[in-house]
Design an enzyme around this catalytic site. Structure first.
Site, PDB file in Angstrom:
ATOM      1  N   ALA A  27      55.029 -27.635  22.310  1.00 42.87           N
ATOM      2  CA  ALA A  27      55.941 -28.665  22.585  1.00 42.87           C
ATOM      3  C   ALA A  27      56.906 -28.539  21.507  1.00 42.87           C
ATOM      4  O   ALA A  27      56.544 -28.733  20.365  1.00 42.87           O
ATOM      5  CB  ALA A  27      54.600 -29.607  22.264  1.00 42.87           C
ATOM      6  N   TYR A  28      57.416 -29.301  21.950  1.00 42.30           N
ATOM      7  CA  TYR A  28      58.512 -30.248  21.094  1.00 42.30           C
ATOM      8  C   TYR A  28      58.342 -31.665  20.846  1.00 42.30           C
ATOM      9  O   TYR A  28      58.699 -32.668  21.408  1.00 42.30           O
ATOM     10  CB  TYR A  28      60.182 -29.742  21.536  1.00 42.30           C
ATOM     11  CG  TYR A  28      60.197 -28.072  21.873  1.00 42.30           C
ATOM     12  CD1 TYR A  28      61.306 -27.794  20.968  1.00 42.30           C
ATOM     13  CD2 TYR A  28      59.529 -27.819  23.396  1.00 42.30           C
ATOM     14  CE1 TYR A  28      61.451 -26.416  21.583  1.00 42.30           C
ATOM     15  CE2 TYR A  28      59.652 -26.223  23.191  1.00 42.30           C
ATOM     16  CZ  TYR A  28      60.479 -26.473  22.048  1.00 42.30           C
ATOM     17  OH  TYR A  28      60.293 -24.407  22.351  1.00 42.30           O
ATOM     18  N   LEU A  29      58.990 -31.637  18.279  1.00 44.64           N
ATOM     19  CA  LEU A  29      59.483 -33.377  18.868  1.00 44.64           C
ATOM     20  C   LEU A  29      59.839 -33.788  18.516  1.00 44.64           C
ATOM     21  O   LEU A  29      60.557 -35.263  18.204  1.00 44.64           O
ATOM     22  CB  LEU A  29      59.054 -32.890  17.350  1.00 44.64           C
ATOM     23  CG  LEU A  29      56.635 -32.726  17.449  1.00 44.64           C
ATOM     24  CD1 LEU A  29      56.457 -32.105  15.813  1.00 44.64           C
ATOM     25  CD2 LEU A  29      56.089 -33.899  18.068  1.00 44.64           C
ATOM     26  N   ASP A  76      57.810 -34.922  23.195  1.00 44.05           N
ATOM     27  CA  ASP A  76      58.385 -35.660  23.754  1.00 44.05           C
ATOM     28  C   ASP A  76      58.871 -34.753  25.101  1.00 44.05           C
ATOM     29  O   ASP A  76      58.821 -33.071  24.977  1.00 44.05           O
ATOM     30  CB  ASP A  76      60.044 -35.326  23.181  1.00 44.05           C
ATOM     31  CG  ASP A  76      60.318 -36.872  22.057  1.00 44.05           C
ATOM     32  OD1 ASP A  76      59.433 -37.637  22.604  1.00 44.05           O
ATOM     33  OD2 ASP A  76      60.649 -36.437  21.737  1.00 44.05           O
TER      34      ASP A  76
END
Length: 149
Positions: A27-29, A76
């Site tokens: 997942a991407y922050l 996000d």
């Protein structure tokens, strides 16, 4: 410094299950710069990636499962999941073949990492590789996490 080439794959090797594999969730922050969290089997990482296409800075830091799960709630976009198969190539190289799960089921990407830019530029991919997408941001996982393939 990460130096890699990336290719679309249109047909998977028939003996794929014979190769070692890893289950990955990531997942991407943040995507500018890229800050990613990843669970790879039972290991957890926080990764920072700099700008670039074939060559870019990459730093991996270990995380605990608890820290990963906490940060995962702050992700996000789409949380990506895939199986990564490791296929050997001559000269000590390895194909990292990613077989994505939904919502990108049917997307298959192969990456090969190199020690030098010269090695990457002179690489001749196996015949079963499809288009070279090394210089296309459309196939960066950070972009895929936004639902923009």
């Amino acid at each position: 410094m990460e130096i890699e080439r990336k290719y679309l794959i249109h047909e998977l090797p028939k003996d794929l299950e014979a190769f070692p594999s890893r289950k990955i969730e990531q997942a991407y922050l943040c995507i500018a710069p890229v800050v990613r969290i990843r669970r790879q089997d039972n290991d957890y990482y926080l990764t920072y990636k700099g700008k670039g296409m074939m060559m870019r800075e990459e730093y991996n830091l270990p995380l605990t499962r608890e820290a990963y799960e906490h940060l995962r709630t702050k992700a996000d976009g789409i949380i990506l999941s895939k199986t990564r198969y490791l296929l050997p190539l001559p000269k000590g190289l390895t194909i990292e073949l990613d077989v994505f799960n939904a919502p990108y089921e049917g997307l298959w990407l192969a990456e090969v990492e190199f020690s030098t830019e010269e090695e990457a530029n002179s690489f001749v991919p196996p015949q079963w590789f499809g288009e070279d997408v090394t210089f296309s941001t459309a196939y960066h996982n950070s972009v895929l996490s936004r639902g923009k393939k």
